[in-house]
Scaffold this motif. Structure first.
Motif, short mmCIF file in Angstrom:
data_model
loop_
_atom_site.label_atom_id
_atom_site.label_comp_id
_atom_site.label_asym_id
_atom_site.label_seq_id
_atom_site.Cartn_x
_atom_site.Cartn_y
_atom_site.Cartn_z
N ASP A 13 121.14 -18.69 54.82
CA ASP A 13 122.23 -19.54 55.28
C ASP A 13 122.07 -19.87 56.77
O ASP A 13 122.37 -20.99 57.20
CB ASP A 13 123.58 -18.84 55.07
N GLY A 14 121.63 -18.90 57.54
CA GLY A 14 121.47 -19.12 58.99
C GLY A 14 120.39 -20.15 59.28
O GLY A 14 120.58 -21.02 60.14
N VAL A 15 119.29 -20.06 58.57
CA VAL A 15 118.21 -21.02 58.80
C VAL A 15 118.66 -22.41 58.36
O VAL A 15 118.39 -23.41 59.04
CB VAL A 15 116.92 -20.57 58.09
N GLU A 16 119.38 -22.49 57.25
CA GLU A 16 119.88 -23.80 56.83
C GLU A 16 120.83 -24.37 57.88
O GLU A 16 120.81 -25.56 58.17
CB GLU A 16 120.55 -23.72 55.47
N ARG A 17 121.67 -23.52 58.47
CA ARG A 17 122.56 -23.99 59.54
C ARG A 17 121.76 -24.51 60.72
O ARG A 17 122.07 -25.55 61.29
CB ARG A 17 123.49 -22.86 59.99
N ALA A 18 120.72 -23.77 61.09
CA ALA A 18 119.89 -24.21 62.22
C ALA A 18 119.28 -25.58 61.93
O ALA A 18 119.30 -26.48 62.77
CB ALA A 18 118.79 -23.19 62.50
N ARG A 19 118.75 -25.74 60.72
CA ARG A 19 118.14 -27.02 60.36
C ARG A 19 119.14 -28.15 60.44
O ARG A 19 118.83 -29.24 60.94
CB ARG A 19 117.55 -26.92 58.94
N ALA A 20 120.36 -27.89 59.97
CA ALA A 20 121.38 -28.93 60.00
C ALA A 20 121.81 -29.23 61.43
O ALA A 20 121.99 -30.39 61.81
CB ALA A 20 122.58 -28.49 59.17
N LYS A 21 121.94 -28.20 62.25
CA LYS A 21 122.42 -28.39 63.63
C LYS A 21 121.46 -29.24 64.45
O LYS A 21 121.88 -29.98 65.34
CB LYS A 21 122.61 -27.03 64.29
N LEU A 22 120.15 -29.09 64.18
CA LEU A 22 119.20 -29.90 64.94
C LEU A 22 119.35 -31.38 64.62
O LEU A 22 118.95 -32.23 65.41
CB LEU A 22 117.76 -29.47 64.66
N GLU A 23 119.95 -31.68 63.48
CA GLU A 23 120.11 -33.09 63.12
C GLU A 23 121.14 -33.79 64.00
O GLU A 23 120.92 -34.91 64.44
CB GLU A 23 120.53 -33.23 61.65
N TYR A 24 122.25 -33.12 64.23
CA TYR A 24 123.35 -33.85 64.88
C TYR A 24 123.79 -33.26 66.21
O TYR A 24 124.79 -33.70 66.77
CB TYR A 24 124.55 -33.98 63.92
N THR A 25 123.05 -32.31 66.73
CA THR A 25 123.32 -31.79 68.08
C THR A 25 122.03 -31.76 68.88
O THR A 25 120.94 -31.79 68.31
CB THR A 25 123.88 -30.36 68.05
N PRO A 26 122.13 -31.64 70.19
CA PRO A 26 120.93 -31.52 71.03
C PRO A 26 120.49 -30.06 71.18
O PRO A 26 119.79 -29.73 72.13
CB PRO A 26 121.38 -32.12 72.37
N LEU A 27 120.86 -29.19 70.25
CA LEU A 27 120.62 -27.76 70.41
C LEU A 27 119.16 -27.36 70.27
O LEU A 27 118.81 -26.21 70.55
CB LEU A 27 121.47 -26.96 69.43
N ALA A 28 118.29 -28.28 69.88
CA ALA A 28 116.87 -27.94 69.87
C ALA A 28 116.44 -27.43 71.24
O ALA A 28 115.59 -26.55 71.35
CB ALA A 28 116.03 -29.15 69.46
N ALA A 29 117.08 -27.97 72.28
CA ALA A 29 116.73 -27.56 73.64
C ALA A 29 117.02 -26.08 73.88
O ALA A 29 116.42 -25.47 74.77
CB ALA A 29 117.48 -28.42 74.65
N SER A 30 117.92 -25.49 73.10
CA SER A 30 118.22 -24.06 73.25
C SER A 30 117.03 -23.18 72.89
O SER A 30 117.01 -22.00 73.22
CB SER A 30 119.39 -23.65 72.36
N THR A 41 127.05 -33.42 73.44
CA THR A 41 127.23 -32.26 72.56
C THR A 41 126.91 -32.63 71.10
O THR A 41 126.66 -31.75 70.30
CB THR A 41 128.66 -31.72 72.64
N ILE A 42 126.96 -33.91 70.80
CA ILE A 42 126.50 -34.33 69.48
C ILE A 42 125.60 -35.55 69.68
O ILE A 42 125.69 -36.26 70.69
CB ILE A 42 127.64 -34.70 68.52
N LEU A 43 124.73 -35.79 68.71
CA LEU A 43 123.76 -36.88 68.79
C LEU A 43 124.26 -38.07 68.00
O LEU A 43 124.71 -37.93 66.86
CB LEU A 43 122.41 -36.44 68.24
N HIS A 44 124.19 -39.23 68.62
CA HIS A 44 124.65 -40.46 67.97
C HIS A 44 123.68 -41.57 68.17
O HIS A 44 123.51 -42.02 69.27
CB HIS A 44 126.00 -40.89 68.55
N PRO A 45 123.04 -42.06 67.08
CA PRO A 45 123.10 -41.50 65.73
C PRO A 45 122.30 -40.20 65.65
O PRO A 45 121.55 -39.88 66.56
CB PRO A 45 122.46 -42.60 64.88
N ALA A 46 122.45 -39.49 64.55
CA ALA A 46 121.79 -38.21 64.37
C ALA A 46 120.29 -38.37 64.22
O ALA A 46 119.79 -39.43 63.83
CB ALA A 46 122.37 -37.51 63.15
N MET A 47 119.54 -37.31 64.55
CA MET A 47 118.12 -37.23 64.20
C MET A 47 118.05 -37.13 62.69
O MET A 47 118.80 -36.38 62.08
CB MET A 47 117.48 -35.97 64.78
#
Lengths: 265, 265
Positions: free
Chosen positions: A162-179, A244-250
């Motif tokens: 579940d955690g990895v799926e959350r990470a994958r989803a978060k990279l789509e619509y947030t800039p958190l890859a930079a973390s 804090t969110i990407l528009h449009p998403a990756m």
DNA sequence: GAAATAGTGTCTATAAGACAGTATAAA
DNA sequence: TTTATACTGTCTTATAGACACTATTTC
């Protein structure tokens, strides 16, 4: 509704009620936090696991975590556990609540409800000293889920997935890859984060265009001297932008209809 | 890692360990579930609240919910509470975990950790009989958050806000808008769900094109006889398709950079 | 100059926004 | 035939995929 007068009367009654209250009237449980801590090591999505020294599940691998103290909330408990585990004073990444796991028999000792977190951090050299982490090590995610992977304690295999799926989803619509990076980073660094987390190859030119055209994703710092011993054209450096969110998403490639597995009942 | 032999030895030791285990070694807490139950009534996004009969927060309005029993997980507890509250044998909608709230002082009685859920259901006529819900009523969401809105117990104002934001986000990338309707529904019904939840007006033609071109969103059933007393051209009826996520997502208008408020630490 | 890495330009396909139109029913 | 509701067509704009090209460095 609920006039102020009614509330004032209620407050006096309520104080009396609380004096007479016995907490033992309710079914008790222990609350723990468990953290799916992710980083990128050698280009692979990796997760921190701890080998269990005691029962139950002695010898199996578990997520870092532990009991929540009476005076802290779960956010604070998760931060504290990560500081213990990494040996760092403050956790150098992103940490967010994942979900709560509450099967009555998920821990053989007693009712233990786990509030799980997912964290992203850069691949820092392990500080080791002073940390709880004698038995902790990073595992490549692919190795953890492989047929001959480690035995995971409790329901931690589910939490990891579940955690990895959350990470994958978060990279789509947030800039958190930079973390997952240390600043300053290059666009190649950033692309490698996406490739490691999503497990795909991304098109170089389109990735650059997308990142640079999404306002607030990154800020250019200019071309600084590259690390020693590198060849080729030096890359421009960036830091995070203020979005804090990407528009449009990756867009994650290959997500064509079937995918996701949400927490329905 | 962790050979089978080692695990076998461990299992015997572990049984002994569990016999000797005393659960009272850990800081106890009570676990409750709280549900942000949403529906569309008279074109407005609405939420079910219960007036508190007893202390604490006597007279204030609270989310339906309650203590989790020792033999059930939180999913089951949430379903059970909704069945009690709505008077229906099975909950006729969508229910998913939202997040967990654990501030040490969120309940004045003792340490109470709330696992919150968010539910979507059609606007069914209230069954009333046999339900726990003497003191329950639907509130328009706008009225709940208004200046002169009801006093909300505990941290339920926060939970309500988070639940509505989750609902808004879920309509973007899942076909769950249909959970707010009874089947068969018309595309006008579906559009009104989006308009009520998002609080915007959607362009009729573009909405239809989008829904019908997203595979697995809806399935056409044909034009059946419209309800009595309606005028104008009868609308075609649809049921849900088999998609679990929408590709590409429905776009929420006006989401231009600033928005969202995720659960960072 | 060759090799290696970073970065740009452009054609095409897809999907969304805007808006004007047509279709089918009841009164 | 008017009114009300449902539905369709099409032009423009934004974004993503594919792919060929140029730029700047070390050896």
């Amino acid at each position: 509704m609920t006039t102020d007068a009614a509330r004032t009367t209620g407050d006096e009654e309520e104080a009396e009620f609380l004096r007479a209250y016995d907490p033992r009237d309710f079914p008790p449980a222990a609350i723990v936090v468990d953290v799916v801590l992710l980083t990128i090591r050698a280009g692979r999505l990796s997760i921190l696991l701890v080998e269990r020294a005691g029962h139950p599940f002695k010898g199996a691998w578990a997520l870092p975590g532990g009991f929540v103290e009476p005076d802290e909330d779960t956010d604070r408990a998760a931060s504290r556990k990560l500081a213990d585990e990494t040996g760092l004073a403050t956790f150098p990444g992103h940490l967010e609540q994942l979900r709560t796991y509450s099967s009555p028999d998920r821990d053989p000792r007693m009712r233990v409800v786990s509030v799980a977190y997912v964290g992203f951090m850069p691949d820092l050299p392990a500080p080791a000293a002073g940390s709880d982490a004698a038995s902790a090590r990073w595992w490549a995610f692919d190795d953890v889920v492989a047929e001959d992977g480690p035995a995971l304690a409790f329901d931690h295999a589910t939490i990891v997935a579940d955690g990895v799926e959350r990470a994958r989803a978060k990279l789509e619509y947030t800039p958190l890859a930079a973390s997952f990076t240390t600043e300053p980073f290059t666009l190649v660094d950033l692309r490698r984060v996406y490739e490691a987390v999503w497990g795909v190859e991304l098109h170089v030119g389109n990735f650059r265009r997308k990142v640079l055209s999404t306002s607030g994703f990154v800020e250019r710092l200019g071309v600084t001297s590259p690390p020693e011993g590198t060849r080729g054209r030096p890359a421009a450096r960036y830091r995070r932008g203020d979005a804090t969110i990407l528009h449009p998403a990756m867009l994650r490639p290959g997500t064509l209809g079937a995918d996701d597995a949400d927490d329905d009942l």
